[in-house]
Scaffold this motif. Structure first.
Motif, PDB file in Angstrom:
ATOM      1  N   GLU A 238      42.304  45.919  34.801  1.00  0.00           N
ATOM      2  CA  GLU A 238      41.295  46.130  33.781  1.00  0.00           C
ATOM      3  C   GLU A 238      41.995  46.615  32.520  1.00  0.00           C
ATOM      4  O   GLU A 238      43.117  47.117  32.571  1.00  0.00           O
ATOM      5  N   THR A 239      41.331  46.433  31.382  1.00  0.00           N
ATOM      6  CA  THR A 239      41.934  46.831  30.111  1.00  0.00           C
ATOM      7  C   THR A 239      40.857  47.333  29.157  1.00  0.00           C
ATOM      8  O   THR A 239      39.673  46.976  29.301  1.00  0.00           O
ATOM      9  N   SER A 240      41.252  48.152  28.208  1.00  0.00           N
ATOM     10  CA  SER A 240      40.329  48.604  27.175  1.00  0.00           C
ATOM     11  C   SER A 240      40.193  47.578  26.060  1.00  0.00           C
ATOM     12  O   SER A 240      39.358  47.719  25.172  1.00  0.00           O
ATOM     13  N   TYR A 241      41.005  46.530  26.103  1.00  0.00           N
ATOM     14  CA  TYR A 241      40.911  45.447  25.123  1.00  0.00           C
ATOM     15  C   TYR A 241      39.712  44.553  25.458  1.00  0.00           C
ATOM     16  O   TYR A 241      39.185  44.577  26.574  1.00  0.00           O
TER      17      TYR A 241
ATOM     18  N   GLY B 278      47.546  39.343  22.643  1.00  0.00           N
ATOM     19  CA  GLY B 278      48.584  39.236  23.656  1.00  0.00           C
ATOM     20  C   GLY B 278      48.095  39.350  25.079  1.00  0.00           C
ATOM     21  O   GLY B 278      48.881  39.157  26.021  1.00  0.00           O
ATOM     22  N   LEU B 279      46.794  39.646  25.297  1.00  0.00           N
ATOM     23  CA  LEU B 279      46.240  39.758  26.642  1.00  0.00           C
ATOM     24  C   LEU B 279      45.192  38.671  26.859  1.00  0.00           C
ATOM     25  O   LEU B 279      44.322  38.470  26.011  1.00  0.00           O
ATOM     26  N   SER B 280      45.262  37.984  27.990  1.00  0.00           N
ATOM     27  CA  SER B 280      44.251  36.985  28.350  1.00  0.00           C
ATOM     28  C   SER B 280      43.099  37.717  29.022  1.00  0.00           C
ATOM     29  O   SER B 280      43.203  38.122  30.182  1.00  0.00           O
ATOM     30  N   THR B 281      41.998  37.889  28.297  1.00  0.00           N
ATOM     31  CA  THR B 281      40.924  38.783  28.716  1.00  0.00           C
ATOM     32  C   THR B 281      39.629  38.027  28.963  1.00  0.00           C
ATOM     33  O   THR B 281      39.228  37.192  28.160  1.00  0.00           O
ATOM     34  N   TRP B 282      38.971  38.377  30.075  1.00  0.00           N
ATOM     35  CA  TRP B 282      37.647  37.848  30.405  1.00  0.00           C
ATOM     36  C   TRP B 282      36.640  38.987  30.249  1.00  0.00           C
ATOM     37  O   TRP B 282      36.845  40.074  30.791  1.00  0.00           O
ATOM     38  N   ASP B 283      35.543  38.719  29.513  1.00  0.00           N
ATOM     39  CA  ASP B 283      34.522  39.746  29.359  1.00  0.00           C
ATOM     40  C   ASP B 283      33.190  39.109  29.006  1.00  0.00           C
ATOM     41  O   ASP B 283      33.003  37.892  29.161  1.00  0.00           O
ATOM     42  N   ALA B 284      32.267  39.910  28.507  1.00  0.00           N
ATOM     43  CA  ALA B 284      30.939  39.429  28.113  1.00  0.00           C
ATOM     44  C   ALA B 284      30.516  40.158  26.847  1.00  0.00           C
ATOM     45  O   ALA B 284      31.022  41.237  26.536  1.00  0.00           O
ATOM     46  N   GLY B 285      29.579  39.545  26.104  1.00  0.00           N
ATOM     47  CA  GLY B 285      29.113  40.167  24.879  1.00  0.00           C
ATOM     48  C   GLY B 285      28.232  39.227  24.085  1.00  0.00           C
ATOM     49  O   GLY B 285      27.619  38.313  24.631  1.00  0.00           O
ATOM     50  N   ASP B 286      28.216  39.425  22.792  1.00  0.00           N
ATOM     51  CA  ASP B 286      27.360  38.657  21.898  1.00  0.00           C
ATOM     52  C   ASP B 286      28.137  37.465  21.341  1.00  0.00           C
ATOM     53  O   ASP B 286      29.238  37.626  20.812  1.00  0.00           O
ATOM     54  N   LEU B 287      27.580  36.272  21.482  1.00  0.00           N
ATOM     55  CA  LEU B 287      28.144  35.059  20.910  1.00  0.00           C
ATOM     56  C   LEU B 287      27.071  34.376  20.062  1.00  0.00           C
ATOM     57  O   LEU B 287      25.911  34.802  20.034  1.00  0.00           O
ATOM     58  N   LYS B 288      27.449  33.317  19.401  1.00  0.00           N
ATOM     59  CA  LYS B 288      26.504  32.561  18.588  1.00  0.00           C
ATOM     60  C   LYS B 288      25.355  32.046  19.438  1.00  0.00           C
ATOM     61  O   LYS B 288      25.546  31.590  20.577  1.00  0.00           O
TER      62      LYS B 288
END
Length: 366
Positions: A237-240, A255-265
């Motif tokens: 896990e990362t804070s990025y 520099g980090l390949s990150t998977w997350d969720a949030g607001d998109l178009k």
């Protein structure tokens, strides 16, 4: 003799001035500038017409500016880097690639597929050892309020729709590939903030892990063995956060390949942004690929049941996005049974299972 010297010097000066003038004109025509060393761009977001192919991001001072096309956008990367954006939408395909050569010259791929079919090459260590945090990286997003209550219920998960549609999935011959390949191991992280379906970060990790494995193991019901050499590894896990903003645009990579969720178009279910190093004659070398699910406008579930209503399956969407990470492009209308179809279907798990050409597309790369 001395009387003719000034004339000779004068002609020499004129010739040199003419040569310099022609050099400026030629340089301006090549770089799309207003002078040999200056390129003036308007403030705000740019289009590909503002920074056309053949322009110089160095002379135009364009690194870090946003360039838009086809309702998507990317932040201009440093020379020697390409960036691609792919969106999983609610019915249409959007995305493009911007490549900046080592000398700063811009080129575009607006087709979501590449004519470069070669797969030879060698991986290189990512030298971005001290990634910079952007405002998006440091932002905090609360866990979603629409927790996926049905995941823990006694209700059985719906049967894999692929069993009913496998004839179509296993006979469809369509696929496209992008100009990128993971030559080594795709090392990925779980980002900060809320996760799709209200999952904990631990549960989201396993859902994403399974989705990525569907690609690297070429999981299918068509009888194809796994001969795809793609590899992936979860690190931590990362804070990025994923380097993707609320307009579904790729921001500066961290520099980090990150998977997350949030607001998109609005209208975009998920977005993948990929950064590569150009490799002339072969597939570009993947350096980073981030994935974000749109939990602002859509609901997700990790286990669709018969009572599922208007929720996207996390692992189906994740498998599609992982396909982009490893170099697969979209297929459009008429290919709805394939994982890489441009749209995902609510309460359906069929995209978890690859179709014939999803598998053969991966084999063509790996």
């Amino acid at each position: 003799m001395t009387g003719r010297t000034p004339g000779l010097i004068g002609r020499t000066i004129i010739a040199l001035a003419l040569a310099a003038s022609l050099s400026v004109v030629a340089e301006s025509a090549h770089a799309g500038t207003t002078g040999a060393d200056v390129c003036e761009l308007d403030e705000g977001e740019l289009t590909i017409s503002d920074l056309p192919a053949g322009s110089s991001v160095i002379k135009c001072d364009a690194v870090g500016r946003v360039v838009t096309y086809d309702e998507t956008g990317v932040t201009v990367p440093e020379p020697g880097t390409a960036v691609s954006v792919d969106t999983l939408s609610d019915g249409s395909t959007h995305g493009f690639t911007m490549e900046v050569a080592a000398d700063g010259i811009v080129s575009y791929d607006l087709s979501e597929s590449s004519a470069d079919s070669s797969t030879a090459g060698a991986d290189a260590t990512d030298v971005l050892s001290n990634p910079a945090r952007t405002a998006g990286d440091l932002s905090q997003e609360a866990d979603g309020a629409d927790a996926d209550a049905s995941d823990d219920s006694a209700e059985a998960e719906v049967a894999d729709v692929d069993a009913a549609s496998s004839a179509g999935a296993c006979s469809d011959g369509a696929y496209t590939t992008a100009d990128r390949k993971e030559y080594g191991t795709y090392n990925w992280y779980i980002g900060d903030g809320g996760m799709p379906g209200g999952l904990s970060r631990t549960d989201a990790k396993w859902a994403f892990y399974d989705a990525i494995d569907n690609i690297t193991d070429s999981y299918n019901n068509c009888g194809y063995s796994d001969s795809v050499g793609a590899k992936a590894n979860f690190l931590s896990e990362t804070s990025y956060e994923a380097d993707i903003n609320t307009s579904s645009q790729c921001t500066d990579r961290d520099g980090l390949s990150t998977w997350d969720a949030g607001d998109l178009k609005s209208g975009v279910v998920a977005t993948t942004c990929s950064w590569t190093w150009p490799m002339p004659g072969v597939k570009n070398d993947l350096r980073e690929a981030d994935v974000r699910f749109n939990t602002h406008d859509y609901d997700f579930t990790n286990k669709p049941t018969s009572s599922c209503s208007n929720k996207y399956d996390i692992r189906s969407v994740g498998t599609h996005e992982a396909g982009h990470v490893f170099g697969l492009g979209h297929v459009g209308s008429g290919h709805e049974n394939l994982t890489m179809y441009t749209n995902s279907f609510v309460c359906s798990t069929k995209a978890r299972t690859l179709g014939k050409r999803d598998v053969l597309g991966l084999r063509s790369i790996y």
